[in-house]
Structures are given as C-alpha cells and as structure tokens.
Scaffold this active site. Structure first.
Site, PDB file in Angstrom:
ATOM      1  N   ASP A   1      26.010   2.066  -6.477  1.00 33.43           N
ATOM      2  CA  ASP A   1      24.607   2.303  -6.833  1.00 33.43           C
ATOM      3  C   ASP A   1      24.270   1.426  -8.039  1.00 33.43           C
ATOM      4  O   ASP A   1      25.078   1.288  -8.957  1.00 33.43           O
ATOM      5  CB  ASP A   1      24.420   3.787  -7.189  1.00 33.43           C
ATOM      6  CG  ASP A   1      22.971   4.216  -7.149  1.00 33.43           C
ATOM      7  OD1 ASP A   1      22.636   5.093  -6.344  1.00 33.43           O
ATOM      8  OD2 ASP A   1      22.165   3.685  -7.940  1.00 33.43           O
TER       9      ASP A   1
ATOM     10  N   ASP B   1      24.582  -4.039  -7.299  1.00 32.34           N
ATOM     11  CA  ASP B   1      23.332  -4.204  -6.554  1.00 32.34           C
ATOM     12  C   ASP B   1      23.638  -4.675  -5.135  1.00 32.34           C
ATOM     13  O   ASP B   1      24.365  -5.659  -4.954  1.00 32.34           O
ATOM     14  CB  ASP B   1      22.497  -5.262  -7.307  1.00 32.34           C
ATOM     15  CG  ASP B   1      21.075  -5.327  -6.812  1.00 32.34           C
ATOM     16  OD1 ASP B   1      20.847  -5.181  -5.594  1.00 32.34           O
ATOM     17  OD2 ASP B   1      20.184  -5.533  -7.653  1.00 32.34           O
TER      18      ASP B   1
ATOM     19  N   GLU C   1       8.921   7.565   8.705  1.00 32.66           N
ATOM     20  CA  GLU C   1       7.679   6.832   8.396  1.00 32.66           C
ATOM     21  C   GLU C   1       7.586   5.509   9.159  1.00 32.66           C
ATOM     22  O   GLU C   1       6.519   4.920   9.251  1.00 32.66           O
ATOM     23  CB  GLU C   1       7.562   6.616   6.880  1.00 32.66           C
ATOM     24  CG  GLU C   1       7.605   7.945   6.153  1.00 32.66           C
ATOM     25  CD  GLU C   1       7.226   7.886   4.678  1.00 32.66           C
ATOM     26  OE1 GLU C   1       6.493   6.971   4.285  1.00 32.66           O
ATOM     27  OE2 GLU C   1       7.663   8.785   3.939  1.00 32.66           O
TER      28      GLU C   1
ATOM     29  N   TYR D   1       6.573   0.383   2.026  1.00 33.45           N
ATOM     30  CA  TYR D   1       7.857   1.102   2.104  1.00 33.45           C
ATOM     31  C   TYR D   1       8.295   1.236   3.556  1.00 33.45           C
ATOM     32  O   TYR D   1       9.408   0.842   3.933  1.00 33.45           O
ATOM     33  CB  TYR D   1       7.734   2.497   1.458  1.00 33.45           C
ATOM     34  CG  TYR D   1       8.862   3.435   1.829  1.00 33.45           C
ATOM     35  CD1 TYR D   1      10.173   3.165   1.450  1.00 33.45           C
ATOM     36  CD2 TYR D   1       8.619   4.607   2.578  1.00 33.45           C
ATOM     37  CE1 TYR D   1      11.216   4.020   1.809  1.00 33.45           C
ATOM     38  CE2 TYR D   1       9.652   5.461   2.928  1.00 33.45           C
ATOM     39  CZ  TYR D   1      10.951   5.169   2.545  1.00 33.45           C
ATOM     40  OH  TYR D   1      11.977   6.014   2.898  1.00 33.45           O
TER      41      TYR D   1
ATOM     42  N   LYS E   1      11.523  -0.408   5.619  1.00 39.50           N
ATOM     43  CA  LYS E   1      12.551   0.396   6.295  1.00 39.50           C
ATOM     44  C   LYS E   1      12.599   0.048   7.785  1.00 39.50           C
ATOM     45  O   LYS E   1      13.670  -0.046   8.382  1.00 39.50           O
ATOM     46  CB  LYS E   1      12.280   1.899   6.115  1.00 39.50           C
ATOM     47  CG  LYS E   1      12.461   2.428   4.701  1.00 39.50           C
ATOM     48  CD  LYS E   1      13.876   2.322   4.169  1.00 39.50           C
ATOM     49  CE  LYS E   1      14.866   3.244   4.826  1.00 39.50           C
ATOM     50  NZ  LYS E   1      16.184   3.239   4.150  1.00 39.50           N
TER      51      LYS E   1
ATOM     52  N   ASN F   1      10.499  14.257   5.623  1.00 42.17           N
ATOM     53  CA  ASN F   1      10.487  14.420   4.163  1.00 42.17           C
ATOM     54  C   ASN F   1      11.540  15.423   3.702  1.00 42.17           C
ATOM     55  O   ASN F   1      11.568  16.554   4.198  1.00 42.17           O
ATOM     56  CB  ASN F   1       9.124  14.936   3.698  1.00 42.17           C
ATOM     57  CG  ASN F   1       8.050  13.877   3.755  1.00 42.17           C
ATOM     58  OD1 ASN F   1       7.824  13.261   4.794  1.00 42.17           O
ATOM     59  ND2 ASN F   1       7.393  13.643   2.638  1.00 42.17           N
TER      60      ASN F   1
ATOM     61  N   ARG G   1      -4.409   7.983  -1.502  1.00 43.49           N
ATOM     62  CA  ARG G   1      -3.451   6.878  -1.407  1.00 43.49           C
ATOM     63  C   ARG G   1      -3.968   5.894  -0.346  1.00 43.49           C
ATOM     64  O   ARG G   1      -4.332   6.333   0.750  1.00 43.49           O
ATOM     65  CB  ARG G   1      -2.112   7.471  -0.986  1.00 43.49           C
ATOM     66  CG  ARG G   1      -1.053   6.477  -0.611  1.00 43.49           C
ATOM     67  CD  ARG G   1       0.166   7.171   0.004  1.00 43.49           C
ATOM     68  NE  ARG G   1       1.032   7.765  -0.992  1.00 43.49           N
ATOM     69  CZ  ARG G   1       2.087   8.535  -0.690  1.00 43.49           C
ATOM     70  NH1 ARG G   1       2.386   8.801   0.562  1.00 43.49           N
ATOM     71  NH2 ARG G   1       2.842   9.032  -1.641  1.00 43.49           N
ATOM     72  N   PRO G   2      -3.985   4.579  -0.630  1.00 43.06           N
ATOM     73  CA  PRO G   2      -4.406   3.637   0.419  1.00 43.06           C
ATOM     74  C   PRO G   2      -3.433   3.664   1.599  1.00 43.06           C
ATOM     75  O   PRO G   2      -2.226   3.772   1.393  1.00 43.06           O
ATOM     76  CB  PRO G   2      -4.347   2.262  -0.267  1.00 43.06           C
ATOM     77  CG  PRO G   2      -4.018   2.499  -1.692  1.00 43.06           C
ATOM     78  CD  PRO G   2      -3.586   3.915  -1.877  1.00 43.06           C
TER      79      PRO G   2
ATOM     80  N   HIS H   1      -2.918   5.973   3.717  1.00 38.83           N
ATOM     81  CA  HIS H   1      -2.234   7.271   3.751  1.00 38.83           C
ATOM     82  C   HIS H   1      -2.049   7.752   5.195  1.00 38.83           C
ATOM     83  O   HIS H   1      -3.029   7.945   5.910  1.00 38.83           O
ATOM     84  CB  HIS H   1      -3.077   8.273   2.958  1.00 38.83           C
ATOM     85  CG  HIS H   1      -2.349   9.485   2.512  1.00 38.83           C
ATOM     86  ND1 HIS H   1      -2.860  10.318   1.546  1.00 38.83           N
ATOM     87  CD2 HIS H   1      -1.163  10.014   2.870  1.00 38.83           C
ATOM     88  CE1 HIS H   1      -2.012  11.311   1.345  1.00 38.83           C
ATOM     89  NE2 HIS H   1      -0.975  11.150   2.149  1.00 38.83           N
TER      90      HIS H   1
END
Ligand code: NAD
Ligand code: TYD
Length: 350
Positions: A35, A61, A134, A157, A161, A186, A288-289, A291
């Site tokens: 991590d 990293d 998502e 995001y 992914k 979630n 949120r844009p 959303h």
C-alpha cells in the site's frame, strides 16, 4: 514454505478487513500487504495483526513498474488480490488523471509483473481484481445489474475501474492469465474514511455539523456490510472459477434520504439526544455532476454457485458501524485532522 499472497490496498477500508481475514484464517499463507498509504490508507486499521508472523507490510506504489517487478521476483506471489485504487467518486471529478494513473496504469503494472513471472506456468495461480458495480452505469427505477449487463460508466472513477476490468479480462483472453473479477455494491462498516456517505454523516452528527445531501436525496444505492464483502472475497479467491465475474451485493436498496433518517434515529438514540435532533442537520446541497440515479445488484450467481449471502441485516450492520466510530474517536480524530479539513472545505465550500 508458506505460499506468498499479495494483497494491494490492504491499509484501506475494505483491504484492511481482507488482510485481517486472510492473516487470521490462513497461517499457511504469508500475506504481503502492499500500500502506498495515500490519505485513504491507514496502518492503524491493522494494529491487531501487525505483528503476526505470516504478515508483512510493504509501502510502495502500484504504478512504480521497477519496484513492482522487483517485489514479484522477491516473493514469487502465487496469488494477487488487488484492491488498491483511488476510490472516491467526488475526488475523481476534481482529479480524474490520478484515477487513470492508479486504477488503470497501476492494474496493468501488476498484470504485467504477474504475467512475467508465471507465463506457461499458470497452474494454481490466481489474479483477483476487486471492482465495483458502478462500471454498469445507472439503473432506472427498476431492474438489477447482472454479470452480463453492458458496461456504461458515468464518472471518472467508474470509467477508470471499467477500464481496469477490461484489461484484466484482456490479459485472460490474450495471455491465458487466470483471473477472477468481482463487482460489488456500496460497502459500509468500521474503518471507512469519512468522505463517503455513512462515515461522513456519522462524523458530522457527532460534531453537530450539517449533513450535506446531494440533490433531492432520492438516489438509490445497495449497501453491504464490509465484513460480508471480505467473506465473499475469501470465497471467490478460493472457489471462484477462472475467467469469471461475480456480482456481490447486499440485497439491500435504500434511497439516500431514507437511509440518512435511519442513521439519524440510531445516532440520537446512542448519543442520548432527543429524537429528531440529528434530522435537523439535514441540508440539501448542489447535486454531484453525473450523479447515478440507482445501483442495484443481482447477486444470485455468487449465491447459487458459491453459497454466499450477507450475514448481517442493514439495521444491525449500521448499529455495529456507529458503535465502532463512537468507540474509536482517536482513529476518527487522526484521519480528520490536517488535509481532511482542506478537502472538506473545498468539497462543501464551508
Ligand atoms: P480505500 O480508498 O479505502 O483504500 C484504497 C487503498 O489503496 C488505500 O489504502 C490507499 O493507500 C491504497 N492506494 C491508493 N493508490 C495506491 C497506489 N498507487 N499504490 C498502492 N496503494 C494505493 O478504498 P476501498 O473503499 O477500501 O476500496 C477498495 C477497492 O474496492 C477499490 O478497488 C474499490 O474500487 C473497490 N470497491 C469499493 C467499494 C466501496 O464501497 N468502498 C465498493 C465496490 C468496490
Ligand atoms: P458515496 O458514499 O460517495 O458512494 P458512491 O458515490 O460510490 O455511491 O455516496 C453514496 C450516495 O450518497 C451517493 O448517491 C452520493 C450521496 N452523497 C450525499 O448525498 N452527500 C455526501 O456528502 C456524500 C459523500 C454522498
């Protein structure tokens, strides 16, 4: 000789629960937690197992190719459980490139290192990529995401992914790399950084600060207790089929505003405040844009094929989560000092 397993992102929220489960359950494995300790990574999450003889923490990293190749040569990892990522939608809106770098490039660096080590010798090896629901985009008022729902990501995001999922699958098709992917809904529970809805609102209620509800609050998410996710990850790592995807979800849909009201009631109760106190903190703020309206998972494949189902009801999981934050005030104070304040002011313009 112990089998070396690499868990990336193990100092983060979900990763720390996965590391704990593997270290405690499998003395025959040597678990290496890699991590880079971004703002979301916190070794305090793993204090209880940090001295275990089958556990090593490495700070590094995943985008650093030379370092990653050297690490794979040193440990000959037979299994990788890849959770390291930039994980917060709101931050991806302000800094999308950081998401492309870690989530796409970082995943490719790991895939390359794994391929370099094991090509022509894949037997018993596994690359497990942890992803999100998502990637499927948004649902209307009905329907569920299944493993065959086309990808349609809407935020930087989820796009990053989705891209990483595609690369994992492509390495499977092109090089025969033995992979498995899960897409989960979630998560909530202990150790979640207070930028996501539930820990942010718990923190704000404790401090009697405004509860910033985006838009009309009628967005819907499916919520899963993090320990149940870790149990599913253990099952898929050991029993999932190669080149398969499994959706993981809580069978537990909530509109944000309804969830927030339950949270407020439980908090008032636990803090000994008069009923209705916390609800008064609800403040509707700019949306949120991009959303996504609704996420909901059909988790019947993992249920039928591997026998997994959530073990904790939402009310029970939420109650355990609140209790954890109320008794870990030092953890919360540490992560909300310093740069957290700058983030908060920028995000919520207060
Ligand atoms: P998190 O942000 O709490 O933890 C991410 C961890 O990755 C942190 O410890 C961070 O330090 C580390 N990290 C970030 N960039 C790194 C880099 N370049 N190199 C090495 N380490 C790095 O995230 P989380 O909520 O625990 O999510 C873990 C994984 O699960 C992510 O891949 C996320 O996409 C996925 N996921 C999360 C949820 C959720 O609700 N939180 C749901 C489904 C899937
Ligand atoms: P979040 O926890 O950020 O997870 P995700 O965006 O990955 O679903 O947000 C959950 C829901 O809560 C989402 O619909 C956005 C909403 N939300 C708010 O209304 N206010 C907030 O301050 C935050 C962080 C989220």
């Amino acid at each position: 000789m112990k089998k070396n397993i690499l868990i990336t992102g193990g100092a983060g929220f979900i990763g720390s629960h996965v590391v704990r489960l593997f270290v405690n359950k499998y003395p025959e494995y040597h678990v290496v937690n890699l991590d880079s300790l971004t703002y979301a990574g916190n070794l305090e999450n793993l204090k209880d197992i940090e001295k275990a003889t089958n556990y090593t923490f490495v700070k590094g990293d995943i985008t650093d190719e030379a370092f990653i190749n050297q690490l794979f040569e040193q440990y000959h990892f037979e299994g990788v459980i890849h959770l390291a990522a930039e994980s917060h939608v709101d931050r991806s809106i302000t800094d999308p490139l950081a998401f492309a770098k870690t989530n796409i490039l970082g995943t490719m660096v790991l895939l390359n290192a794994f391929k370099k080590l094991w090509t022509n010798n894949w037997t018993g090896k596994r690359f497990y990529h942890i992803s999100t629901d998502e990637v499927y985009g948004t649902l209307g008022e009905t329907g569920l995401f299944t493993e065959t729902t086309p990808y349609d990501p809407n935020s930087p995001y989820s796009a990053s992914k989705a891209s990483s999922d595609h690369f994992v699958r492509a390495y499977g098709e092109t090089y025969g790399l033995p992979y498995v992917i899960t897409n989960c809904s979630n998560n909530y529970g202990p150790n979640q950084f207070p930028e996501k809805l539930i820990p942010l609102f718990i923190h704000n209620i404790i401090n009697q600060k405004a509860l910033p509800v985006y838009g009309d609050g009628k967005y819907t998410r499916d919520w899963l207790y993090v320990v149940d996710h870790a149990v599913a990850i253990n099952l898929v790592y050991h029993q999932g089929k190669n080149h398969e995807t499994y959706n993981i979800g809580g069978f537990n849909e909530w509109q944000n505003i309804d969830l927030i009201k339950v949270l407020c009631q439980q908090m008032d109760n636990k803090l000994g405040r008069p009923e209705g106190t916390s609800e008064q903190l609800i403040t509707y703020v700019k949306d949120r844009p991009g959303h996504d309206l609704r996420y909901a998972i059909d988790a019947s494949k993992i249920n039928q094929e591997l026998g997994w189902k959530p073990s904790v009801s939402f009310e029970e999981g939420l109650s355990k989560t609140i209790d954890w934050y109320l008794s870990n005030t030092e953890w919360l104070a540490h992560v909300t000092s310093g740069t957290y304040q700058e983030y908060y002011q920028k995000q919520y313009k207060q």
